[in-house]
Design a protein around this motif. Sequence first.
Motif, PDB file in Angstrom:
ATOM      1  N   ASP A  56       0.766  -1.261   0.043  1.00  0.00           N
ATOM      2  CA  ASP A  56      -0.072   0.182   0.054  1.00  0.00           C
ATOM      3  C   ASP A  56       0.766   1.054   0.116  1.00  0.00           C
ATOM      4  N   HIS A  57       1.960   1.333   0.665  1.00  0.00           N
ATOM      5  CA  HIS A  57       2.536   2.832   0.853  1.00  0.00           C
ATOM      6  C   HIS A  57       3.025   2.909  -0.464  1.00  0.00           C
ATOM      7  N   ASN A  58       3.954   2.276  -1.079  1.00  0.00           N
ATOM      8  CA  ASN A  58       4.458   2.663  -2.496  1.00  0.00           C
ATOM      9  C   ASN A  58       4.074   2.577  -3.702  1.00  0.00           C
TER      10      ASN A  58
ATOM     11  N   GLY B  57      -5.319  -3.093  -0.814  1.00  0.00           N
ATOM     12  CA  GLY B  57      -5.905  -1.607  -0.218  1.00  0.00           C
ATOM     13  C   GLY B  57      -4.994  -1.382   0.495  1.00  0.00           C
ATOM     14  N   ILE B  58      -5.137  -0.205   1.317  1.00  0.00           N
ATOM     15  CA  ILE B  58      -4.531   0.430   2.369  1.00  0.00           C
ATOM     16  C   ILE B  58      -4.767  -0.829   3.850  1.00  0.00           C
ATOM     17  N   VAL B  59      -3.762  -1.119   4.121  1.00  0.00           N
ATOM     18  CA  VAL B  59      -3.846  -2.020   5.293  1.00  0.00           C
ATOM     19  C   VAL B  59      -4.811  -1.765   6.289  1.00  0.00           C
ATOM     20  N   HIS B  60      -5.153  -0.682   6.682  1.00  0.00           N
ATOM     21  CA  HIS B  60      -6.142  -0.486   7.672  1.00  0.00           C
ATOM     22  C   HIS B  60      -7.584  -0.114   7.267  1.00  0.00           C
ATOM     23  N   VAL B  61      -7.581  -0.317   5.628  1.00  0.00           N
ATOM     24  CA  VAL B  61      -8.899  -0.344   5.047  1.00  0.00           C
ATOM     25  C   VAL B  61      -9.497  -1.794   4.695  1.00  0.00           C
TER      26      VAL B  61
ATOM     27  N   GLY C 202       3.257  -3.165  11.527  1.00  0.00           N
ATOM     28  CA  GLY C 202       4.303  -2.173  11.305  1.00  0.00           C
ATOM     29  C   GLY C 202       3.961  -1.055  11.116  1.00  0.00           C
ATOM     30  N   ASP C 203       2.776  -0.308  11.529  1.00  0.00           N
ATOM     31  CA  ASP C 203       2.225   0.884  11.308  1.00  0.00           C
ATOM     32  C   ASP C 203       1.514   1.558  12.251  1.00  0.00           C
ATOM     33  N   SER C 204       2.068   2.659  12.689  1.00  0.00           N
ATOM     34  CA  SER C 204       1.266   3.212  13.757  1.00  0.00           C
ATOM     35  C   SER C 204      -0.320   3.618  13.640  1.00  0.00           C
ATOM     36  N   HIS C 205      -0.816   3.598  12.553  1.00  0.00           N
ATOM     37  CA  HIS C 205      -2.272   3.915  12.407  1.00  0.00           C
ATOM     38  C   HIS C 205      -2.975   2.519  12.655  1.00  0.00           C
ATOM     39  N   THR C 206      -2.335   1.544  13.253  1.00  0.00           N
ATOM     40  CA  THR C 206      -3.049   0.369  13.493  1.00  0.00           C
ATOM     41  C   THR C 206      -4.291   0.304  14.238  1.00  0.00           C
TER      42      THR C 206
ATOM     43  N   GLY D  46      -8.052  10.942   0.716  1.00  0.00           N
ATOM     44  CA  GLY D  46      -7.800   9.548   0.924  1.00  0.00           C
ATOM     45  C   GLY D  46      -7.021   9.448   2.325  1.00  0.00           C
ATOM     46  N   SER D  47      -6.142   8.468   2.466  1.00  0.00           N
ATOM     47  CA  SER D  47      -5.542   7.823   3.388  1.00  0.00           C
ATOM     48  C   SER D  47      -6.420   6.934   4.443  1.00  0.00           C
ATOM     49  N   CYS D  48      -5.858   6.107   5.309  1.00  0.00           N
ATOM     50  CA  CYS D  48      -6.411   5.285   6.077  1.00  0.00           C
ATOM     51  C   CYS D  48      -7.406   6.059   7.002  1.00  0.00           C
ATOM     52  N   THR D  49      -7.327   7.244   6.974  1.00  0.00           N
ATOM     53  CA  THR D  49      -8.294   7.846   7.933  1.00  0.00           C
ATOM     54  C   THR D  49      -9.779   8.153   7.268  1.00  0.00           C
TER      55      THR D  49
ATOM     56  N   GLY E 204      -4.235   3.218  -2.673  1.00  0.00           N
ATOM     57  CA  GLY E 204      -2.916   3.371  -1.753  1.00  0.00           C
ATOM     58  C   GLY E 204      -2.906   4.365  -0.921  1.00  0.00           C
ATOM     59  N   CYS E 205      -1.753   4.261  -0.163  1.00  0.00           N
ATOM     60  CA  CYS E 205      -1.520   5.541   0.678  1.00  0.00           C
ATOM     61  C   CYS E 205      -1.282   6.774   0.053  1.00  0.00           C
ATOM     62  N   SER E 206      -0.631   6.728  -1.243  1.00  0.00           N
ATOM     63  CA  SER E 206      -0.575   7.797  -1.962  1.00  0.00           C
ATOM     64  C   SER E 206       0.184   9.129  -1.063  1.00  0.00           C
ATOM     65  N   MET E 207      -0.706  10.204  -1.310  1.00  0.00           N
ATOM     66  CA  MET E 207      -0.350  11.537  -0.900  1.00  0.00           C
ATOM     67  C   MET E 207      -0.369  11.460   0.649  1.00  0.00           C
ATOM     68  N   CYS E 208      -0.621  10.639   1.281  1.00  0.00           N
ATOM     69  CA  CYS E 208      -0.618  10.754   2.760  1.00  0.00           C
ATOM     70  C   CYS E 208       0.974  10.971   3.389  1.00  0.00           C
ATOM     71  N   LEU E 209       1.575  10.122   2.598  1.00  0.00           N
ATOM     72  CA  LEU E 209       3.178  10.260   3.044  1.00  0.00           C
ATOM     73  C   LEU E 209       4.022  10.460   1.652  1.00  0.00           C
ATOM     74  N   GLY E 210       3.626  10.308   0.702  1.00  0.00           N
ATOM     75  CA  GLY E 210       4.143  10.796  -0.686  1.00  0.00           C
ATOM     76  C   GLY E 210       5.211   9.850  -0.897  1.00  0.00           C
TER      77      GLY E 210
ATOM     78  N   SER F 182      -5.918  13.356   5.275  1.00  0.00           N
ATOM     79  CA  SER F 182      -4.989  12.516   6.102  1.00  0.00           C
ATOM     80  C   SER F 182      -4.870  12.512   7.445  1.00  0.00           C
ATOM     81  N   ASN F 183      -3.964  11.993   8.216  1.00  0.00           N
ATOM     82  CA  ASN F 183      -3.797  12.343   9.493  1.00  0.00           C
ATOM     83  C   ASN F 183      -2.453  12.921  10.390  1.00  0.00           C
ATOM     84  N   ARG F 184      -1.640  13.160   9.393  1.00  0.00           N
ATOM     85  CA  ARG F 184      -0.360  13.917  10.038  1.00  0.00           C
ATOM     86  C   ARG F 184       0.088  15.068   8.970  1.00  0.00           C
TER      87      ARG F 184
ATOM     88  N   GLY G 101       7.312  18.530   6.049  1.00  0.00           N
ATOM     89  CA  GLY G 101       7.671  17.415   4.764  1.00  0.00           C
ATOM     90  C   GLY G 101       7.067  16.040   4.626  1.00  0.00           C
ATOM     91  N   ARG G 102       5.982  15.954   5.430  1.00  0.00           N
ATOM     92  CA  ARG G 102       5.266  14.671   5.320  1.00  0.00           C
ATOM     93  C   ARG G 102       4.624  14.459   3.821  1.00  0.00           C
ATOM     94  N   GLN G 103       4.161  15.422   3.178  1.00  0.00           N
ATOM     95  CA  GLN G 103       3.370  15.208   1.982  1.00  0.00           C
ATOM     96  C   GLN G 103       4.572  15.556   0.799  1.00  0.00           C
TER      97      GLN G 103
END
Lengths: 471, 195
Positions: free
Chosen positions: A63-65, A106-110, A127-131, A345-348, A406-412, A428-430, A434-436
Amino acid sequence: MQPKNIIQKIWEQHVVHQEEGKPDLLYIDLHLVHEVTSPQAFEGLRLNGRKVRRPDLTYATMDHNVPTRERNIINDPISKKQIDTLGENCQEFGVTLADINHPDNGIVHVIGPELGLTQPGKTIVCGDSHTSTHGAFGALAFGIGTSEVEHVLATQTLWQAKPKTLNIKVNGKLGTGVTAKDLILAIIAKFGVKFGTGHVIEYTGEAIREMTMEERMTVCNMSIEGGARAGLISPDETTVEYLRGRKYVPQGEAFEESAARWKALASDDGAAYDMVLEIDASEVEPQVTWGTNPGMCIPVTANVPSPENTEKSSEKDEIKRALEYMGLEAGQPITSVKIDNVFIGSCTNSRLSDLQKAAEVIRGKQVAPSVKAIVVPGSFSVKLAAEKEGLDQVFKDAGFEWRESGCSMCLGMNDDIIPSGERCASTSNRNFEGRQGKGARTHLVSPEMAAAAAIAGHFVDVRKFTAQEVM
Amino acid sequence: MEPLRIHQGLVCPLDRSNVDTDQIIPKQFLKRIERSGFGQFLFYNWRFDDDGNPRPDFPLNAPEYNGASILVAGENFGCGSSREHAPWAIQDFGFKIIIAPSYADIFKNNCVKNGILAIQATEEQVQTILKKAETTEGYSLTVNLEEQVVSDNEGFDIHFDIAPYPKEMLLNGWDEIGVTLKYEDKIKEYEQAHA
Ligand code: SF4
């Protein structure tokens, strides 16, 4: 018997070993894996000649990449390597994988909730803090680092110190146009970015009970932004009905048995917590973050704060630095802030209901000429469901780009990056520096607020925005 | 992992709060599939300008902190993403010990797993160390994990708390999976009871 809260109940059911002076050894029911935080863990297993203890309790996705334009064109060779490596590792160790072309991807949390892998009472790690998202189902779900990923792969357990429990009581009801996202942002704005450190949160109260599962996921998702590794909600009828018929839940008679067991997990009346915090839902307004952490957040009706408003010199510096990074003036109304990009977008906030609500706001309107807006559904199945309803057309007609999931622009980490100095209204959530993208300026908002901002070209109060249209 | 008992080292001050893991190691560097080599990217966006030149005002770039092994920072250090690349980068850069008033939970856990000692001191103690590190040339501290003491040679001497389990892990440099596998019978028992 002493009344117990759900956190205590789940914990007690999962202790494998307990010993004075040590954390508890906790059994893990579900381990979700993605491509960024797992390669070093699998490598560790290989170097030590270890196996994955329970491949049947392990589930992997990419999902991330992943690219959101052309699914199979991964321009960055290192991204490609990471994705290929997960494929090879899953094959070698016998782990089920929803790869980038799999219908369950899809995104792991979705996808966890969507597939019914996420269930009440489970211990879930990734291995992801939004678990923490999975906590919406009354599961104890938390993010772990790569060493812990390796530990769970090898032993299906984790050493965990018993967390403190925190009850966040959300009294009253949310107003019209005010969403689950606004509530969690308001909670973090009120109590700060570290109030939950060392705690597991249970969200209770009228506003929470009335929420759909997708709204509950949005709330639990951002628990980590308040410092809590996990945040959960006691299961009820809403939880059970969401899960009924999903791919990985028991079916028929067995489902009813599970449902009864799940509901019995809900916190007992009179259960005690280490800490209780309260917030009045009816007072929450649509929120916009102005700074560089999610606690730097104000109602849409407010002005950007000034460093002069605070006493502590370290806070003064923090505000000053944030204003500078964000390119904002102290005291300016947040609605005067013009945006260049919108990311929904994003898991949020990338589930079907998020897209439906955003689509309602923009239906028949046009994205402001200076704004570039994209929608990235949380999973293949969200994308398909949205397309079935014609939401893709609503977005495209308004001038949004409609992407693959995907995670896409949540963390770019893929090609979806905000250029330096540009401003993004993001669901998104953060909003970290530089996050995006390096130098990118992120403002966190709800899908409705993001949609309204896309049309207006600056932040607007979505409550007035829709009202105007009715008039 | 190397055992950590007594460590003496140069102190680098980083007087910022809520330092998140996106700052410690920006996402564009998360794509490697190895554990090593992340030090060059530590605090990348703070250390380097848009053209990739070192920013002279960032402490990690200052020659006087070259070779520092103790990082001192503000509260809620390591918040945000669970990426273990953050402690890997910190360690690979040469830091063995962090001192801050508070840490994000996941980050703190990740440190222990990598043999990094994350000491929790009071806000006041951290301020004292930050000042000394900014004003005294070659300021160094001695950390004695066994005794749970941090001291300098000017009479600064503080005690810190650490839970027994992470302390034991760090002192011995244990591989945690190896430790856990000693309990395999118990894990099997649990699995049989819950099958
Ligand atoms: S959408 Fe964003 S926050 Fe969620 S898992 Fe992906 S990168 Fe992490």
